[in-house]
Motif scaffolding. Structure first.
Motif, mmCIF file in Angstrom:
data_model
loop_
_atom_site.group_PDB
_atom_site.id
_atom_site.type_symbol
_atom_site.label_atom_id
_atom_site.label_comp_id
_atom_site.label_asym_id
_atom_site.label_seq_id
_atom_site.Cartn_x
_atom_site.Cartn_y
_atom_site.Cartn_z
ATOM 1 N N THR A 108 0.843 -1.192 0.000
ATOM 2 C CA THR A 108 0.000 0.000 0.000
ATOM 3 C C THR A 108 0.879 1.244 0.000
ATOM 4 N N ALA A 109 0.653 2.096 -0.974
ATOM 5 C CA ALA A 109 1.446 3.327 -1.096
ATOM 6 C C ALA A 109 0.553 4.547 -0.933
ATOM 7 N N SER A 110 1.077 5.568 -0.295
ATOM 8 C CA SER A 110 0.377 6.847 -0.213
ATOM 9 C C SER A 110 0.428 7.503 -1.593
ATOM 10 N N ALA A 111 -0.733 7.819 -2.144
ATOM 11 C CA ALA A 111 -0.762 8.464 -3.460
ATOM 12 C C ALA A 111 -0.109 9.834 -3.414
ATOM 13 N N ASN A 112 -0.246 10.530 -2.266
ATOM 14 C CA ASN A 112 0.364 11.858 -2.127
ATOM 15 C C ASN A 112 1.887 11.788 -2.177
ATOM 16 N N GLU A 113 2.441 10.668 -1.697
ATOM 17 C CA GLU A 113 3.898 10.509 -1.712
ATOM 18 C C GLU A 113 4.378 9.887 -3.016
ATOM 19 N N ALA A 114 3.578 8.986 -3.563
ATOM 20 C CA ALA A 114 3.992 8.292 -4.787
ATOM 21 C C ALA A 114 3.981 9.227 -5.995
ATOM 22 N N LEU A 115 3.035 10.162 -6.024
ATOM 23 C CA LEU A 115 2.926 11.064 -7.166
ATOM 24 C C LEU A 115 3.961 12.177 -7.070
ATOM 25 N N GLN A 116 4.890 12.186 -7.997
ATOM 26 C CA GLN A 116 5.943 13.194 -8.050
ATOM 27 C C GLN A 116 5.702 14.081 -9.272
ATOM 28 N N ILE A 117 5.516 15.381 -9.029
ATOM 29 C CA ILE A 117 5.225 16.317 -10.107
ATOM 30 C C ILE A 117 6.488 17.111 -10.441
ATOM 31 N N PHE A 118 6.754 17.232 -11.720
ATOM 32 C CA PHE A 118 7.927 17.969 -12.181
ATOM 33 C C PHE A 118 7.498 18.991 -13.229
ATOM 34 N N VAL A 119 8.109 20.169 -13.177
ATOM 35 C CA VAL A 119 7.949 21.163 -14.233
ATOM 36 C C VAL A 119 9.345 21.578 -14.662
ATOM 37 N N THR A 120 9.630 21.490 -15.954
ATOM 38 C CA THR A 120 10.948 21.871 -16.430
ATOM 39 C C THR A 120 11.112 23.378 -16.345
ATOM 40 N N ASP A 121 12.357 23.832 -16.250
ATOM 41 C CA ASP A 121 12.605 25.262 -16.364
ATOM 42 C C ASP A 121 13.075 25.552 -17.782
ATOM 43 N N SER A 122 13.418 26.792 -18.070
ATOM 44 C CA SER A 122 13.786 27.166 -19.436
ATOM 45 C C SER A 122 15.084 26.515 -19.896
ATOM 46 N N GLU A 123 15.847 25.982 -18.940
ATOM 47 C CA GLU A 123 17.100 25.314 -19.282
ATOM 48 C C GLU A 123 16.940 23.806 -19.370
ATOM 49 N N GLY A 124 15.714 23.322 -19.182
ATOM 50 C CA GLY A 124 15.458 21.892 -19.297
ATOM 51 C C GLY A 124 15.586 21.127 -17.998
ATOM 52 N N LYS A 125 15.968 21.818 -16.914
ATOM 53 C CA LYS A 125 16.061 21.158 -15.623
ATOM 54 C C LYS A 125 14.663 21.002 -15.037
ATOM 55 N N ALA A 126 14.449 19.948 -14.258
ATOM 56 C CA ALA A 126 13.122 19.673 -13.706
ATOM 57 C C ALA A 126 13.045 20.112 -12.251
ATOM 58 N N LEU A 127 12.001 20.863 -11.928
ATOM 59 C CA LEU A 127 11.733 21.299 -10.563
ATOM 60 C C LEU A 127 10.611 20.438 -10.003
ATOM 61 N N ASN A 128 10.842 19.850 -8.832
ATOM 62 C CA ASN A 128 9.945 18.838 -8.295
ATOM 63 C C ASN A 128 9.100 19.356 -7.132
ATOM 64 N N PHE A 129 7.850 18.916 -7.061
ATOM 65 C CA PHE A 129 6.993 19.160 -5.903
ATOM 66 C C PHE A 129 5.941 18.058 -5.849
ATOM 67 N N GLN A 130 5.230 17.980 -4.731
ATOM 68 C CA GLN A 130 4.233 16.923 -4.542
ATOM 69 C C GLN A 130 2.852 17.536 -4.339
ATOM 70 N N PRO A 131 1.810 16.766 -4.616
ATOM 71 C CA PRO A 131 0.451 17.283 -4.490
ATOM 72 C C PRO A 131 0.029 17.449 -3.042
ATOM 73 N N THR A 132 -0.970 18.286 -2.817
ATOM 74 C CA THR A 132 -1.581 18.427 -1.501
ATOM 75 C C THR A 132 -2.699 17.417 -1.321
ATOM 76 N N PHE A 133 -3.406 17.132 -2.408
ATOM 77 C CA PHE A 133 -4.527 16.188 -2.385
ATOM 78 C C PHE A 133 -4.430 15.249 -3.586
ATOM 79 N N THR A 134 -4.874 14.008 -3.384
ATOM 80 C CA THR A 134 -5.026 13.083 -4.512
ATOM 81 C C THR A 134 -6.354 12.332 -4.450
ATOM 82 N N TYR A 135 -7.204 12.641 -3.467
ATOM 83 C CA TYR A 135 -8.455 11.892 -3.315
ATOM 84 C C TYR A 135 -9.407 12.026 -4.507
#
Length: 422
Positions: A19-46
């Motif tokens: 059993t995995a926490s969806a809030n922890e398992a889901l990793q969100i990334f947005v690239t920056d203008s140089e192609g590097k990925a900035l990571n954050f996690q969701p507040t809700f997944t219900y």
């Protein structure tokens, strides 16, 4: 990605391992203008994975949801070391597919990057710039009203909207085909170092028709009640007061629009409320001056100011109360002129009167001692909250509107959440 399969019978002995926490398992990334990925996690997944916000049947589950910084082109990948052999085990990809646009690339990162490069060759922001450019920490930012009637505008909204579910409590998708919806996107603008714009956040607002009387209706005069519904600043850009600048720029745009008669917010959370209060306090103080609020309150003057500033009744009442508390505190510190002094008792009674009217039905059902106690408790709580909000603010006693862009004394908001506030 591993695809080892075990039976449910063996796994049932240790369900917590699978059993995995969806809030922890889901990793969100947005690239920056140089192609590097900035990571954050969701507040809700219900809204996506159910009320428990858990995914069963996998070990070492990681769900990668990535977006391009400019066009927000999405990429999805699911990795795990082991999976249970059972037809009832849900596939995270299939679940997420229901909430993502068809353009989403799965697993093949090279294909995703190639698709981004191809799209960027001709891609332009699908909307028109509104308001003035904003400046924050040496960077330039602009707001674009997206054309939801265009294919590119609709596609951008489809890519952005999953953030509503992940960061707004009780958030839901809007009907983007409804022409009364507006989508505003905040971008960091290109610079010498950054060749392309980057999405910072977005806001949706609904244009409610407001009946202004039969004469205006017969003459085709359009009046609108603008309601902010969703407001999101990407987590890695929070803490820079961009939320306040975004809000103020939109408000000023609507303030100048003769069709807009009132600006309201749908169920804001505490952080957004704080940001909104501070922005509105600065704007209103610059328009009328803190000293303009006197007791007893001139109701005709009050209505005129509320109408001109396009504030909803409850918010305007709270702002006037904060102006009075501000006067009281300045008076205590000896920084308020003698002729402007206000009575603490009058302020208390003024605020209690609104609280009573707001909760009249409940309070009238109580006996008098209990009613008095409840009102006093509510007043003390609200007074403390007002003191917290106005702390550090320097509001002008006399009017003098300026083009305030919210760069001072505003806090970035968390996205909107459902809440109640007296």
């Amino acid at each position: 990605m591993g695809d080892n399969k075990l039976s449910v019978t063996a796994a049932s002995l240790q369900p917590e391992l699978w059993t995995a926490s969806a809030n922890e398992a889901l990793q969100i990334f947005v690239t920056d203008s140089e192609g590097k990925a900035l990571n954050f996690q969701p507040t809700f997944t219900y809204p996506i994975f159910g009320d428990s916000e858990q995914v069963f049947g996998y070990i070492d589950l990681v769900i990668y949801l990535c977006f391009d910084h400019y066009s927000f082109y999405p990429f999805l990948n699911v990795k795990f070391s082991e999976k249970l052999e059972d037809s009832g085990i849900e596939d995270p990809k299939k679940i997420l597919d229901e909430f993502l646009p068809e353009s989403t690339v799965f697993k093949d990162e090279i294909k995703w990057r190639d698709a981004i490069s191809k799209e960027h060759e001709t891609y332009k922001i699908p909307g028109q710039s509104v308001g003035s450019e904003l400046v924050n920490e040496g960077s330039r930012f602009g707001i674009y009203k997206i054309d939801l009637q265009s294919e590119a505008g609709l596609e951008l909204h489809k890519r952005l909207q999953i953030l509503v579910l992940l960061f707004i409590e009780a958030g839901s998708y809007i009907d983007s085909k409804d022409k009364l919806w507006d989508l505003y996107v905040l971008y960091e603008l290109p610079s010498a170092e950054k060749k392309e714009p980057s999405i910072i956040g977005f806001c949706t607002a609904y244009n409610y028709w407001k009946y202004g009387g039969h004469e205006k209706f017969d003459n085709g005069v359009e009046e609108i009640r603008k309601k902010i519904s969703q407001f999101v600043i990407l987590p890695m850009y929070q803490g820079r007061k961009l939320g306040g600048q975004f809000y103020n720029s939109l408000y000023n745009e609507w303030l100048a629009d003769e069709r807009v008669k009132e600006i309201v917010v749908e169920d804001p959370n505490e952080s957004f409320d704080d940001m909104r209060d501070r922005c509105d306090l600065k704007r209103l103080a610059q328009a009328i001056g803190v000293s303009a609020v006197k007791l007893p309150l001139d109701t005709k003057w009050s209505q005129q100011v509320r109408t001109s500033e396009k504030l909803e009744k409850r918010q305007f009442s709270r702002l006037l109360e904060m102006f009075l508390i501000y006067q009281r505190e300045k008076q205590k510190s000896g920084k308020l002129q003698e002729t402007l002094k206000v009575s603490s008792k009058d302020i208390r009674l003024f605020i209690k009167r609104r609280l009573f009217e707001k909760n009249r039905e409940i309070l009238e059902s109580l006996d008098e001692p209990t009613r008095i106690d409840k009102l006093q408790t509510a007043y003390i709580s609200l007074d403390q909250d007002y003191l917290r909000i106005i702390e550090g603010l320097e509001l002008p006693l006399t009017p003098g509107r300026v083009d305030y862009n919210g760069s001072e004394h505003t806090q970035d908001s968390e996205p909107l959440q459902k809440k109640q506030k007296i």
